[in-house]
Design a protein around this motif. Structure first.
Motif, mmCIF file in Angstrom:
data_model
loop_
_atom_site.group_PDB
_atom_site.id
_atom_site.type_symbol
_atom_site.label_atom_id
_atom_site.label_comp_id
_atom_site.label_asym_id
_atom_site.label_seq_id
_atom_site.Cartn_x
_atom_site.Cartn_y
_atom_site.Cartn_z
ATOM 1 N N SER A 267 0.820 -1.219 0.000
ATOM 2 C CA SER A 267 0.000 0.000 0.000
ATOM 3 C C SER A 267 0.849 1.262 0.000
ATOM 4 O O SER A 267 0.320 2.367 0.134
ATOM 5 N N ALA A 268 2.167 1.094 -0.128
ATOM 6 C CA ALA A 268 3.051 2.264 -0.198
ATOM 7 C C ALA A 268 2.771 3.051 -1.476
ATOM 8 O O ALA A 268 2.383 2.486 -2.501
ATOM 9 N N GLU A 269 2.953 4.359 -1.389
ATOM 10 C CA GLU A 269 2.728 5.238 -2.534
ATOM 11 C C GLU A 269 3.954 6.121 -2.726
ATOM 12 O O GLU A 269 4.703 6.390 -1.781
ATOM 13 N N ILE A 270 4.140 6.589 -3.934
ATOM 14 C CA ILE A 270 5.200 7.571 -4.182
ATOM 15 C C ILE A 270 4.715 8.939 -3.708
ATOM 16 O O ILE A 270 3.652 9.412 -4.119
ATOM 17 N N ILE A 271 5.516 9.551 -2.838
ATOM 18 C CA ILE A 271 5.218 10.890 -2.336
ATOM 19 C C ILE A 271 6.126 11.862 -3.079
ATOM 20 O O ILE A 271 7.353 11.746 -3.002
ATOM 21 N N PRO A 272 5.568 12.808 -3.831
ATOM 22 C CA PRO A 272 6.423 13.705 -4.614
ATOM 23 C C PRO A 272 7.287 14.587 -3.717
ATOM 24 O O PRO A 272 6.978 14.815 -2.538
ATOM 25 N N PRO A 293 11.499 12.486 -4.341
ATOM 26 C CA PRO A 293 10.362 11.559 -4.248
ATOM 27 C C PRO A 293 10.737 10.330 -3.425
ATOM 28 O O PRO A 293 11.879 9.853 -3.477
ATOM 29 N N LEU A 294 9.770 9.802 -2.681
ATOM 30 C CA LEU A 294 10.027 8.647 -1.826
ATOM 31 C C LEU A 294 8.718 7.974 -1.453
ATOM 32 O O LEU A 294 7.634 8.409 -1.836
ATOM 33 N N SER A 295 8.833 6.906 -0.678
ATOM 34 C CA SER A 295 7.670 6.221 -0.113
ATOM 35 C C SER A 295 7.889 6.100 1.385
ATOM 36 O O SER A 295 8.994 6.335 1.877
ATOM 37 N N THR A 296 6.848 5.731 2.113
ATOM 38 C CA THR A 296 6.958 5.579 3.568
ATOM 39 C C THR A 296 6.307 4.281 4.009
ATOM 40 O O THR A 296 5.517 3.680 3.266
ATOM 41 N N ASN A 297 6.615 3.863 5.212
ATOM 42 C CA ASN A 297 5.889 2.716 5.750
ATOM 43 C C ASN A 297 4.525 3.159 6.271
ATOM 44 O O ASN A 297 4.155 4.340 6.200
ATOM 45 N N GLN A 298 3.786 2.224 6.861
ATOM 46 C CA GLN A 298 2.416 2.511 7.259
ATOM 47 C C GLN A 298 2.324 3.362 8.523
ATOM 48 O O GLN A 298 1.219 3.721 8.945
ATOM 49 N N GLY A 299 3.445 3.701 9.106
ATOM 50 C CA GLY A 299 3.448 4.557 10.288
ATOM 51 C C GLY A 299 3.423 6.036 9.949
ATOM 52 O O GLY A 299 3.695 6.873 10.818
ATOM 53 N N PHE A 300 3.080 6.380 8.711
ATOM 54 C CA PHE A 300 3.066 7.775 8.259
ATOM 55 C C PHE A 300 1.740 8.123 7.588
ATOM 56 O O PHE A 300 1.070 7.271 7.006
ATOM 57 N N LYS A 301 1.412 9.408 7.684
ATOM 58 C CA LYS A 301 0.453 10.037 6.785
ATOM 59 C C LYS A 301 1.215 11.191 6.139
ATOM 60 O O LYS A 301 1.934 11.929 6.825
ATOM 61 N N ASN A 302 1.074 11.335 4.838
ATOM 62 C CA ASN A 302 1.920 12.243 4.081
ATOM 63 C C ASN A 302 1.074 13.297 3.375
ATOM 64 O O ASN A 302 0.007 12.990 2.830
#
Length: 398
Positions: A267-272, A293-302
């Motif tokens: 469920s990770a997404e690319i965060i610009p 650009p990066l992705s995060t684990n589920q412990g984040f809201k971006n």
């Protein structure tokens, strides 16, 4: 190799005795303690929170407690040997020490010199300590440790004075950094709430939901049992990456990376780039601006800012909402904020021109703090070099 007018000694031969403390038992019995007593009860936490000189303790011993411990008069040199090992401190009040400390009783070298020698030894104690439930040093190891000592007490004093001057510089730098941080904190509280307005701005602020300010995206973790999901080219953020910034706001790299396949399978997404990543599980409200650009684990809201929102302003605004975010988790044993909760969270915000001006002011304060912290780090390196040179006689003072 040491100079001819220096000598090698063991620590045991630098004081009349190296004596371990003692504790009244059972230690949780209230009869051992008295808040009105003039004699402090020295704990490891007192040492780690103090500098070179101990001026206060969180607890005080009763007369009965004093009789069952080891009393140390003001002006003494003690060192921790348990948990935080090898930390020396000089007492400015009468205290009692427990068996997690040793007293250097009546040193026959200059006490200031011996303090700096012990400070230099502290990193080595950790490597030599015995591990059990917690790190500790035995007195035999301490007593047998060899050091180099000038035979002339005047030279001992001169070395101690030089190193103490550097300590004073470090303390002054710490005080200035703390003052600048407090000023920045006050500025944030005023500027980010509209209590203080910058010159040239008088428009009304509006109440907005966070989902009106940014697109909120989540994170995810690819299966760790699939090697083909890992060690790719996509940066993958965990809370540890953010905490490692130690207050700095820009995130440029991560400890781990995932592959394109791992991204698609989770469920990770690319965060610009130029978004704000924020921890929302266990540790709440730690923020950073990602510069790539990066992705995060589920412990984040971006937060991907909308066109009407400046990312710098959004970063500072979110950092001031930490307690409000934690309050949303009330009643939970495991702190976590959901996307829907964040989406409806309301904040007060000006138009973009004022956002940019506020962010610039706070960024200038951050830049000043960073410069001061770099200067302090250089002073620390200078002190380390001076200790290695002066405490071995490699460099002699005029």
């Amino acid at each position: 190799m040491i100079p001819d007018d220096w000598e090698e000694r063991t620590l045991q031969n630098c004081a009349r005795g190296i004596v371990r403390g003692a504790s009244p038992r059972p230690i949780d019995d209230p009869k051992w303690f008295d808040d009105r007593s003039p004699v402090g009860w020295l704990r490891i936490s007192d040492v780690t929170s103090a500098g070179r000189f101990l001026t206060t303790t969180t607890q005080r011993l009763s007369e009965a407690g004093i009789r069952h411990s080891r009393k140390v008069p003001a002006g003494s040199l003690v060192m921790s040997i348990c948990a935080t090992v090898g930390r020396p401190i000089e007492t400015r009040i009468d205290v009692c020490i427990h068996d997690g400390f040793v007293l250097f009783d009546k040193p026959d070298v200059e006490q200031d010199f011996l303090y700096h020698v012990l400070t230099d030894l502290e990193p080595r104690w950790t490597k030599k300590g015995q591990t059990g439930s917690q790190m500790n040093l035995n007195t035999g190891l301490i007593k047998g440790t060899k050091i180099a000592v000038p035979k002339d007490g005047v030279e001992q004093s001169a070395i101690a004075t030089t190193l103490s001057d550097v300590d004073a510089l470090l303390a002054a730098q710490d005080a200035l950094i703390a003052k600048k941080r407090a000023i920045k904190q006050g500025a944030m509280q005023e500027l980010l709430t509209g209590k203080r307005r910058l010159s040239g701005f008088d428009g009304e602020w509006e109440v907005k939901r966070l989902d009106q300010l940014a697109e909120i995206r989540s994170g995810g973790t690819p299966s760790t049992s699939r090697p083909d999901f890992w060690d790719g080219d996509i940066l993958w953020v965990t809370p540890t990456d953010v905490s490692a910034l130690d207050g700095r706001k820009f995130l440029e790299t991560t400890k781990r990376k995932i592959t394109e396949l791992g991204l698609k399978a989770s469920s990770a997404e690319i965060i610009p780039a130029s978004s704000v990543v924020m921890t929302t599980r266990a540790t709440i409200g730690e923020c950073a601006i990602n510069v790539v650009p990066l992705s995060t684990n589920q412990g984040f809201k971006n937060f991907v800012p909308r066109s009407s929102v400046d990312v710098g302003f959004l970063f500072y605004l979110l950092t001031t909402q930490k307690q409000g975010f934690i309050g949303m988790c009330a009643g939970s044993t495991f702190l976590e904020i959901g996307k829907a909760q964040l989406a409806g969270y309301e904040v007060f915000i000006p138009e973009k021109g004022e956002q940019l001006a506020i962010a610039e002011v706070l960024s200038d304060m951050d830049a000043e703090l960073t410069a001061l912290e770099i200067q302090r780090a250089k002073t620390t390196q200078l002190k380390q070099g001076m200790m290695q040179a002066l405490l071995t006689g490699r460099i002699r003072l005029v």
